[in-house]
Design a protein around this motif. Structure first.
Motif, mmCIF file in Angstrom:
data_model
loop_
_atom_site.group_PDB
_atom_site.id
_atom_site.type_symbol
_atom_site.label_atom_id
_atom_site.label_comp_id
_atom_site.label_asym_id
_atom_site.label_seq_id
_atom_site.Cartn_x
_atom_site.Cartn_y
_atom_site.Cartn_z
ATOM 1 N N HIS A 15 0.845 -1.192 0.000
ATOM 2 C CA HIS A 15 0.000 0.000 0.000
ATOM 3 C C HIS A 15 0.883 1.246 0.000
ATOM 4 O O HIS A 15 2.032 1.221 0.424
ATOM 5 C CB HIS A 15 -0.903 -0.025 1.241
ATOM 6 C CG HIS A 15 -2.075 0.877 1.149
ATOM 7 N ND1 HIS A 15 -2.061 2.146 1.659
ATOM 8 C CD2 HIS A 15 -3.296 0.710 0.604
ATOM 9 C CE1 HIS A 15 -3.228 2.720 1.438
ATOM 10 N NE2 HIS A 15 -3.996 1.867 0.807
ATOM 11 N N ASP A 17 0.993 3.660 1.916
ATOM 12 C CA ASP A 17 1.493 4.051 3.243
ATOM 13 C C ASP A 17 2.601 3.129 3.744
ATOM 14 O O ASP A 17 3.102 3.294 4.856
ATOM 15 C CB ASP A 17 0.360 4.140 4.259
ATOM 16 C CG ASP A 17 -0.316 2.809 4.526
ATOM 17 O OD1 ASP A 17 0.125 1.780 3.996
ATOM 18 O OD2 ASP A 17 -1.301 2.804 5.288
ATOM 19 N N ASP A 52 -14.040 -6.187 10.252
ATOM 20 C CA ASP A 52 -12.799 -5.676 10.817
ATOM 21 C C ASP A 52 -12.674 -6.102 12.278
ATOM 22 O O ASP A 52 -13.583 -5.869 13.078
ATOM 23 C CB ASP A 52 -12.748 -4.147 10.744
ATOM 24 C CG ASP A 52 -12.619 -3.636 9.315
ATOM 25 O OD1 ASP A 52 -12.118 -4.382 8.456
ATOM 26 O OD2 ASP A 52 -13.029 -2.486 9.066
ATOM 27 N N ASN A 54 -9.596 -5.288 13.881
ATOM 28 C CA ASN A 54 -8.927 -4.047 14.259
ATOM 29 C C ASN A 54 -8.481 -3.371 12.968
ATOM 30 O O ASN A 54 -8.872 -3.806 11.880
ATOM 31 C CB ASN A 54 -7.775 -4.280 15.251
ATOM 32 C CG ASN A 54 -6.705 -5.200 14.707
ATOM 33 O OD1 ASN A 54 -6.396 -5.188 13.508
ATOM 34 N ND2 ASN A 54 -6.128 -6.023 15.564
ATOM 35 N N GLU A 55 -7.660 -2.338 13.046
ATOM 36 C CA GLU A 55 -7.268 -1.609 11.834
ATOM 37 C C GLU A 55 -6.346 -2.422 10.923
ATOM 38 O O GLU A 55 -6.140 -2.056 9.769
ATOM 39 C CB GLU A 55 -6.613 -0.275 12.192
ATOM 40 C CG GLU A 55 -5.305 -0.387 12.946
ATOM 41 C CD GLU A 55 -5.471 -0.610 14.452
ATOM 42 O OE1 GLU A 55 -4.452 -0.951 15.082
ATOM 43 O OE2 GLU A 55 -6.582 -0.457 14.978
ATOM 44 N N SER A 56 -5.817 -3.542 11.421
ATOM 45 C CA SER A 56 -4.862 -4.328 10.640
ATOM 46 C C SER A 56 -5.345 -5.712 10.238
ATOM 47 O O SER A 56 -4.662 -6.413 9.497
ATOM 48 C CB SER A 56 -3.563 -4.502 11.437
ATOM 49 O OG SER A 56 -2.998 -3.259 11.735
ATOM 50 N N SER A 58 -8.888 -8.308 9.261
ATOM 51 C CA SER A 58 -10.319 -8.537 9.040
ATOM 52 C C SER A 58 -10.538 -10.003 8.689
ATOM 53 O O SER A 58 -9.631 -10.689 8.218
ATOM 54 C CB SER A 58 -10.870 -7.616 7.953
ATOM 55 O OG SER A 58 -10.182 -7.804 6.746
ATOM 56 N N LYS A 84 -2.929 -6.397 7.271
ATOM 57 C CA LYS A 84 -2.131 -5.258 6.800
ATOM 58 C C LYS A 84 -0.986 -5.093 7.786
ATOM 59 O O LYS A 84 -1.203 -4.729 8.933
ATOM 60 C CB LYS A 84 -2.999 -3.999 6.755
ATOM 61 C CG LYS A 84 -4.173 -4.141 5.826
ATOM 62 C CD LYS A 84 -5.129 -2.982 5.958
ATOM 63 C CE LYS A 84 -6.351 -3.268 5.095
ATOM 64 N NZ LYS A 84 -7.487 -2.451 5.456
#
Length: 97
Positions: A15, A17, A52, A54-56, A58, A84
């Motif tokens: 990605h 980022d 999801d 958490n943010e990292s 799913s 991620k």
């Protein structure tokens, strides 16, 4: 579920980022409550509607047997996941694609 027998894990992309996105799936015998995470209009092609954690990370569940280790596909659940994560090993090994 035997964690040593993932059916498939692959790196999707790096990605913008800097994190790398990986996907994969494993199987277990059983059932689940809720909707199948595979969203399709023609029964073959589609996308995944994941939950999801958490943010990292799913996850989603579906009735499927892609690349399953089981000889009997009855009551087989396929667990889809996406992670991620940053690259943490030797930077020279990191791919840009």
């Amino acid at each position: 579920m035997d964690y040593r027998k993932e059916s498939e894990v692959w790196r999707m992309c790096k990605h913008k980022d800097g994190v790398h996105i990986y996907s994969g799936f494993v199987h277990f015998k059983g059932s689940f409550e809720g909707k199948d995470c595979f969203v399709t209009s023609d029964g073959r092609n589609g996308t995944f509607s994941m939950t999801d954690i958490n943010e990292s990370f799913s996850v989603g569940f579906r009735i499927a047997s892609d690349l399953a280790y089981f000889n009997d596909n009855e009551n087989l659940v396929q667990v889809e996941f996406e992670a991620k994560i940053p690259w943490t090993i030797d930077k020279k090994l990191e791919s840009e694609w």
